[in-house]
Design an enzyme around this catalytic site. Structure first.
Site, PDB file in Angstrom:
ATOM      1  N   TYR A 154      16.522  30.253   7.910  1.00 11.12           N
ATOM      2  CA  TYR A 154      15.199  30.942   8.258  1.00 11.12           C
ATOM      3  C   TYR A 154      15.135  31.239   9.768  1.00 11.12           C
ATOM      4  CZ  TYR A 154      12.742  30.651   3.837  1.00 11.12           C
ATOM      5  OH  TYR A 154      12.332  30.709   2.546  1.00 11.12           O
ATOM      6  N   LYS A 160       0.826  -1.211   0.009  1.00 10.68           N
ATOM      7  CA  LYS A 160       0.020  -0.040  -0.052  1.00 10.68           C
ATOM      8  C   LYS A 160       1.025   1.240   0.012  1.00 10.68           C
ATOM      9  CE  LYS A 160      -0.339  -0.164   4.924  1.00 10.68           C
ATOM     10  NZ  LYS A 160      -0.985  -0.967   6.262  1.00 10.68           N
ATOM     11  N   ARG A 202     -10.985  -0.301  14.024  1.00  7.26           N
ATOM     12  CA  ARG A 202     -10.605   0.643  12.844  1.00  7.26           C
ATOM     13  C   ARG A 202     -11.335   0.253  11.575  1.00  7.26           C
ATOM     14  NH1 ARG A 202      -4.615   1.139  10.548  1.00  7.26           N
ATOM     15  NH2 ARG A 202      -4.837  -0.935   9.963  1.00  7.26           N
ATOM     16  N   MET A 251      11.902  24.295   2.572  1.00  5.91           N
ATOM     17  CA  MET A 251      11.055  23.603   1.675  1.00  5.91           C
ATOM     18  C   MET A 251      11.914  22.549   0.795  1.00  5.91           C
ATOM     19  SD  MET A 251       8.052  24.493  -0.784  1.00  5.91           S
ATOM     20  CE  MET A 251       7.033  25.402   0.214  1.00  5.91           C
TER      21      MET A 251
HETATM   22  C1  LIG Z   1      -0.410  -1.738   7.062  1.00  7.43           C
HETATM   23  C2  LIG Z   1      -1.095  -2.989   7.401  1.00  7.43           C
HETATM   24  C3  LIG Z   1      -0.280  -4.126   7.361  1.00  7.43           C
HETATM   25  C4  LIG Z   1       1.364  -3.885   7.159  1.00  7.43           C
HETATM   26  O1  LIG Z   1       1.711  -3.480   8.520  1.00  7.43           O
HETATM   27  P1  LIG Z   1       3.221  -3.395   8.846  1.00  7.43           P
HETATM   28  O2  LIG Z   1       2.993  -2.822  10.296  1.00  7.43           O
HETATM   29  O3  LIG Z   1       3.926  -2.393   7.907  1.00  7.43           O
HETATM   30  O4  LIG Z   1       4.032  -4.827   8.758  1.00  7.43           O
HETATM   31  C5  LIG Z   1      -0.905  -5.297   7.564  1.00  7.43           C
HETATM   32  N1  LIG Z   1      -2.210  -5.320   7.698  1.00  7.43           N
HETATM   33  C6  LIG Z   1      -3.204  -4.038   7.577  1.00  7.43           C
HETATM   34  C7  LIG Z   1      -4.448  -4.402   8.005  1.00  7.43           C
HETATM   35  C8  LIG Z   1      -2.205  -3.006   7.602  1.00  7.43           C
HETATM   36  O5  LIG Z   1      -3.042  -2.067   7.485  1.00  7.43           O
END
Ligand SMILES: *Cc1c(COP(=O)(O)O)cnc(C)c1O
Length: 323
Positions: free
Chosen positions: A220, A11, A106, A268
């Site tokens: 800055y 992801k 969640r 930046m």
């Molecule tokens: C992001 C996520 C993972 C992977 O988590 P890591 O801590 O990066 O290994 C696995 N399962 C779900 C549901 C996630 O949201």
């Protein structure tokens, strides 16, 4: 050791590292199941992987996702009765998984919802029944065994494959592995996998170097003032590139084996660094690599390695080795 399948979480563009290159490398290494957060990400991963691997979507089947799920052959992790109804109505017979809430609150069905849907859902052979741990980065946290027991109570005896653990859960031991694990950050060199190999090296080019005299200031708001003659390098990256401003002047970079302190405010697009003790004129300085990890940088910014990785901007030239 786990007998189960190890899936790969890709992801957020493979945690900022470029899913178009990372996902095929992981497939080459043997991964057959991939997880993304949203259907749009799944479409991109499908485009680079081609048909075959399973691509699962944590957000499930959202309104508007049907065409993407069908066309890219994605497997939504269904999170509610509403999603289940939408899925079977829009795409009857199309693969799906189930996401259960075991306490994190969640995503996923809670116990009452799951009881109502369970028999109908299981009759359609879900690809996977999964849940997610809230506190797995802390092995001693009582939430871990609480969620393990809750997940077991919700799923013991079912035929469908089960999955509970991401990187942190994998490290809690075989009880937590079930049929499939879902590591993300551990693949990309971050905590809580202490022994992870640093897979990211980040070098920032030097644009210009100058000598400043005692009493002169840098950057800055004049937050840094030279007390001795200092050689200052201006690097071509700043907070827009994920050099998080809150790292501030607690941060260091490396010129070979010489540690160089960040001076004053991070801008930046630029960062000033003390290169007084560096011999020669370095072309670039290293922020991430053998000397310090994403978690070192995260500590300076009061965050976690995940955020350092996913903040790495789009202006970097990403070079892939052995991929
Ligand atoms: C992001 C996520 C993972 C992977 O988590 P890591 O801590 O990066 O290994 C696995 N399962 C779900 C549901 C996630 O949201």
């Amino acid at each position: 050791m786990s007998q189960g399948e190890t899936a790969a979480v890709v992801k957020a563009d493979a945690y900022g590292l470029g899913a178009d290159r990372v996902a095929p490398a992981l497939a080459e290494a043997g991964a057959r199941t991939f997880f993304v957060a949203a259907a749009e990400e799944g479409v991109e991963v499908r485009a680079v992987l081609g048909p075959g691997p399973n691509i699962c979507v944590f957000s499930g089947h959202m309104p508007g996702d049907t065409d993407l799920i069908r066309d890219a052959q994605l497997t939504p992790m269904i999170n509610s009765i509403d999603q289940m109804l939408m899925h079977v109505e829009a795409l009857p017979g199309h693969a799906f998984g189930i996401q259960l809430d075991s306490g994190m609150n969640r995503l996923g069905m809670e116990e009452a919802e799951w009881s109502a849907l369970r028999d109908i859902a299981l009759a359609q052979n879900p690809f996977l029944v999964m849940s997610h741990l809230a506190c797995a980065d802390d092995p001693d946290h009582p939430m871990n065994s609480y969620q393990l027991n809750t997940f077991r109570a919700m799923t013991d005896g079912i035929d469908a494959p089960r999955s509970l653990s991401a990187t942190g859960g994998i490290l809690l031991g075989a009880d937590y592995h079930f049929d499939m694990t879902r590591p993300g950050v551990g693949i990309y060199g971050g905590m809580p996998f202490v022994d992870a190999r640093p897979v990211v090296r980040l070098e920032l080019p030097v644009i210009q170097t100058r000598d400043v005299l005692p009493g002169e200031t840098v950057g800055y708001s004049n937050t840094w003032k030279a007390e001795t003659p200092t050689r200052v390098a201006t690097l071509a990256s700043g907070y827009a590139d994920g050099i998080i401003r809150a790292m501030g002047d607690g941060a260091y970079l490396w010129a070979g084996e010489t540690r160089c302190k960040v001076l004053g405010r991070i801008s930046m697009d630029m960062t000033a660094v003390d290169v007084t003790h560096v011999s020669g004129a370095p072309d670039s300085l290293e922020l991430l690599g053998q000397h310090q990890s994403v978690d070192t940088a995260a500590d300076w910014a009061g965050t976690i390695g995940y955020e350092i990785l996913t903040s790495l901007g789009h202006r970097y030239d990403r070079v892939y080795l052995n991929a």
